[in-house]
Motif scaffolding. Structure first.
Motif, PDB file in Angstrom:
ATOM      1  N   LYS A   1      99.979   7.744 -15.335  1.00  0.00           N
ATOM      2  CA  LYS A   1      99.398   8.022 -14.018  1.00  0.00           C
ATOM      3  C   LYS A   1      98.821   9.429 -13.911  1.00  0.00           C
ATOM      4  O   LYS A   1      97.887   9.673 -13.145  1.00  0.00           O
ATOM      5  N   GLU A   2      99.366  10.352 -14.661  1.00  0.00           N
ATOM      6  CA  GLU A   2      98.935  11.751 -14.551  1.00  0.00           C
ATOM      7  C   GLU A   2      98.039  12.221 -15.687  1.00  0.00           C
ATOM      8  O   GLU A   2      97.349  13.230 -15.559  1.00  0.00           O
ATOM      9  N   THR A   3      98.027  11.513 -16.804  1.00  0.00           N
ATOM     10  CA  THR A   3      97.394  12.038 -18.015  1.00  0.00           C
ATOM     11  C   THR A   3      96.098  11.318 -18.342  1.00  0.00           C
ATOM     12  O   THR A   3      96.104  10.155 -18.760  1.00  0.00           O
ATOM     13  N   GLU A   4      94.985  12.021 -18.161  1.00  0.00           N
ATOM     14  CA  GLU A   4      93.680  11.457 -18.495  1.00  0.00           C
ATOM     15  C   GLU A   4      93.440  11.555 -19.995  1.00  0.00           C
ATOM     16  O   GLU A   4      93.694  12.589 -20.614  1.00  0.00           O
ATOM     17  N   LEU A   5      92.946  10.476 -20.592  1.00  0.00           N
ATOM     18  CA  LEU A   5      92.626  10.467 -22.014  1.00  0.00           C
ATOM     19  C   LEU A   5      91.158  10.840 -22.235  1.00  0.00           C
ATOM     20  O   LEU A   5      90.293  10.502 -21.429  1.00  0.00           O
ATOM     21  N   ALA A   6      90.887  11.505 -23.349  1.00  0.00           N
ATOM     22  CA  ALA A   6      89.508  11.796 -23.727  1.00  0.00           C
ATOM     23  C   ALA A   6      88.784  10.493 -24.081  1.00  0.00           C
ATOM     24  O   ALA A   6      89.399   9.552 -24.585  1.00  0.00           O
ATOM     25  N   PHE A   7      87.487  10.452 -23.824  1.00  0.00           N
ATOM     26  CA  PHE A   7      86.703   9.286 -24.216  1.00  0.00           C
ATOM     27  C   PHE A   7      86.555   9.252 -25.734  1.00  0.00           C
ATOM     28  O   PHE A   7      86.384  10.290 -26.387  1.00  0.00           O
ATOM     29  N   TYR A   8      86.606   8.075 -26.273  1.00  0.00           N
ATOM     30  CA  TYR A   8      86.500   7.898 -27.720  1.00  0.00           C
ATOM     31  C   TYR A   8      85.740   6.612 -28.008  1.00  0.00           C
ATOM     32  O   TYR A   8      85.547   5.758 -27.134  1.00  0.00           O
ATOM     33  N   GLN A   9      85.318   6.469 -29.234  1.00  0.00           N
ATOM     34  CA  GLN A   9      84.672   5.247 -29.686  1.00  0.00           C
ATOM     35  C   GLN A   9      85.449   4.685 -30.870  1.00  0.00           C
ATOM     36  O   GLN A   9      85.997   5.445 -31.672  1.00  0.00           O
ATOM     37  N   SER A  10      85.494   3.371 -30.970  1.00  0.00           N
ATOM     38  CA  SER A  10      86.158   2.713 -32.085  1.00  0.00           C
ATOM     39  C   SER A  10      85.147   2.466 -33.191  1.00  0.00           C
ATOM     40  O   SER A  10      84.107   1.843 -32.955  1.00  0.00           O
ATOM     41  N   VAL A  11      85.434   2.964 -34.388  1.00  0.00           N
ATOM     42  CA  VAL A  11      84.538   2.719 -35.521  1.00  0.00           C
ATOM     43  C   VAL A  11      84.444   1.222 -35.795  1.00  0.00           C
ATOM     44  O   VAL A  11      83.370   0.669 -36.002  1.00  0.00           O
ATOM     45  N   ASN A  12      85.592   0.559 -35.755  1.00  0.00           N
ATOM     46  CA  ASN A  12      85.652  -0.890 -35.989  1.00  0.00           C
ATOM     47  C   ASN A  12      85.424  -1.629 -34.669  1.00  0.00           C
ATOM     48  O   ASN A  12      86.203  -2.467 -34.244  1.00  0.00           O
ATOM     49  N   TYR A  13      84.316  -1.305 -34.004  1.00  0.00           N
ATOM     50  CA  TYR A  13      84.095  -1.724 -32.614  1.00  0.00           C
ATOM     51  C   TYR A  13      84.109  -3.232 -32.375  1.00  0.00           C
ATOM     52  O   TYR A  13      84.503  -3.679 -31.288  1.00  0.00           O
ATOM     53  N   PRO A  14      83.708  -4.093 -33.342  1.00  0.00           N
ATOM     54  CA  PRO A  14      83.711  -5.531 -33.024  1.00  0.00           C
ATOM     55  C   PRO A  14      85.096  -6.114 -32.798  1.00  0.00           C
ATOM     56  O   PRO A  14      85.211  -7.249 -32.318  1.00  0.00           O
ATOM     57  N   ASP A  15      86.171  -5.373 -33.136  1.00  0.00           N
ATOM     58  CA  ASP A  15      87.516  -5.938 -32.951  1.00  0.00           C
ATOM     59  C   ASP A  15      87.981  -5.883 -31.501  1.00  0.00           C
ATOM     60  O   ASP A  15      89.082  -6.334 -31.193  1.00  0.00           O
ATOM     61  N   GLY A  16      87.178  -5.342 -30.591  1.00  0.00           N
ATOM     62  CA  GLY A  16      87.586  -5.284 -29.190  1.00  0.00           C
ATOM     63  C   GLY A  16      86.991  -4.118 -28.438  1.00  0.00           C
ATOM     64  O   GLY A  16      87.503  -3.724 -27.398  1.00  0.00           O
ATOM     65  N   GLY A  17      85.898  -3.562 -28.958  1.00  0.00           N
ATOM     66  CA  GLY A  17      85.310  -2.382 -28.355  1.00  0.00           C
ATOM     67  C   GLY A  17      84.199  -2.645 -27.362  1.00  0.00           C
ATOM     68  O   GLY A  17      83.424  -1.734 -27.046  1.00  0.00           O
ATOM     69  N   LEU A  18      84.100  -3.863 -26.847  1.00  0.00           N
ATOM     70  CA  LEU A  18      83.054  -4.154 -25.865  1.00  0.00           C
ATOM     71  C   LEU A  18      83.313  -3.370 -24.578  1.00  0.00           C
ATOM     72  O   LEU A  18      84.406  -3.427 -24.019  1.00  0.00           O
ATOM     73  N   ILE A  19      82.313  -2.642 -24.122  1.00  0.00           N
ATOM     74  CA  ILE A  19      82.380  -1.956 -22.827  1.00  0.00           C
ATOM     75  C   ILE A  19      81.817  -2.922 -21.800  1.00  0.00           C
ATOM     76  O   ILE A  19      80.663  -3.347 -21.900  1.00  0.00           O
ATOM     77  N   THR A  20      82.615  -3.285 -20.813  1.00  0.00           N
ATOM     78  CA  THR A  20      82.188  -4.328 -19.878  1.00  0.00           C
ATOM     79  C   THR A  20      82.818  -4.098 -18.509  1.00  0.00           C
ATOM     80  O   THR A  20      83.549  -3.142 -18.285  1.00  0.00           O
ATOM     81  N   THR A  21      82.524  -4.981 -17.590  1.00  0.00           N
ATOM     82  CA  THR A  21      83.111  -4.969 -16.253  1.00  0.00           C
ATOM     83  C   THR A  21      83.864  -6.271 -16.039  1.00  0.00           C
ATOM     84  O   THR A  21      83.665  -7.247 -16.765  1.00  0.00           O
TER      85      THR A  21
END
Length: 288
Positions: A169-189
């Motif tokens: 609840k208190e700790t914001e994570l830095a934005f990152y990208q997954s190199v192996n993006y097809p395993d679940g890296g879809l950015i969606t709504t």
């Protein structure tokens, strides 16, 4: 994957080395071919080694101010392409290649969930279709379904609308990208993912729009048996009791998938008996 087969670009029972950009074999069984279907049902004997976790997350920014950087987030300068990343793990001359990156069981024998195998499946699609994975999925899935707020990288979406990610609840994570993006890296709504979910449900009812009926049946057809498991989890929302083509099937009639990465978790299930559908996306970890 089923769309590529439908288009005549590959067959699920093809050996992966027919389409892979580099040779892949289980060193414990060097004469046993790994097939595309085995990648899709997580029976390929390919594991997720420590090198996957250590090298798979790349920071979006050089400077991240107050946002937390996890110990396995690599610097922006360490960015690499999917082909290079997987070749390092899976190719015999790869710098992270080890016998222990593979199970000591024959390809096709035992289920073990593998994000690395999912990434390799994307490379297979790229080689077979002569299109990048994001181009192929944009053309055949995202655009036909009207998923206009979805993409595989920060440059493919309106980043100003991207939610922050939180470790707690208190700790914001830095934005990152997954190199192996097809395993679940879809950015969606949730709205866009709901469109895909609706198509998946329609396919279960025989009313497909982006796949022919045979392809859709193959997508959600249970493909494993007891012999593929050392032990089977029969809980209602376990998506690894059985597998379609990268689609999970629970012991109690739920079709869908769960997934998570640092600061994000998604659950999506459709009950084939009650027709109840459930979709959850959160921008933090889910506690078990």
């Amino acid at each position: 994957m089923t769309k590529a087969q439908e288009l005549g670009k590959l067959n699920l029972d093809d050996p992966i080395n027919k389409h892979s950009p580099f040779e892949v074999c289980n060193p414990h069984f060097p004469y046993e071919q790994i097939t595309i279907r085995q990648l899709a049902t997580h029976t390929s004997s390919i594991k997720d080694p420590s090198s996957y976790e250590k090298n798979g997350y790349i920071l979006k920014e050089v400077e991240n101010k107050e946002a937390k950087v996890n110990s396995n987030f690599r610097s922006h300068s360490k960015k690499m392409v999917l082909n290079e990343f997987l070749k390092n793990i899976l190719s015999e001359d790869g710098k992270w290649h080890k016998k222990n990156n593979f199970l000591k069981t024959k390809p096709g024998a035992i289920f073990e969930y593998s994000n690395v195998a999912a990434g390799l499946a994307a490379l297979v699609i790229e080689k077979a279709t002569n299109q990048s994975f994001n181009e192929f999925t944009n053309e055949h899935i995202l655009t036909p379904l009207g998923m206009s707020n979805s993409g595989w990288s920060f440059t493919e979406v309106d980043f100003s609308k991207h939610s922050k990610l939180y470790k707690d609840k208190e700790t914001e994570l830095a934005f990152y990208q997954s190199v192996n993006y097809p395993d679940g890296g879809l950015i969606t709504t949730s709205n866009d993912l709901g469109k895909y979910f609706t198509e998946l449900i329609a396919g279960n009812n025989g009313n497909v729009s982006i796949l022919i009926k045979q392809s859709d049946r193959e997508l959600i057809r249970p493909q494993l048996t007891d012999k593929n498991y050392n032990e089977r989890n029969e809980s209602a929302y376990n998506d690894e009791y059985n597998m379609g083509v990268f689609i999970g099937i629970s012991a109690q009639g739920q079709i869908g998938h769960t997934g998570g990465d640092p600061g994000v978790a998604t659950n999506m299930f459709f009950n084939t008996e009650t027709k109840m559908r459930k979709l959850l996306i959160v921008n933090t970890y889910l506690k078990k």
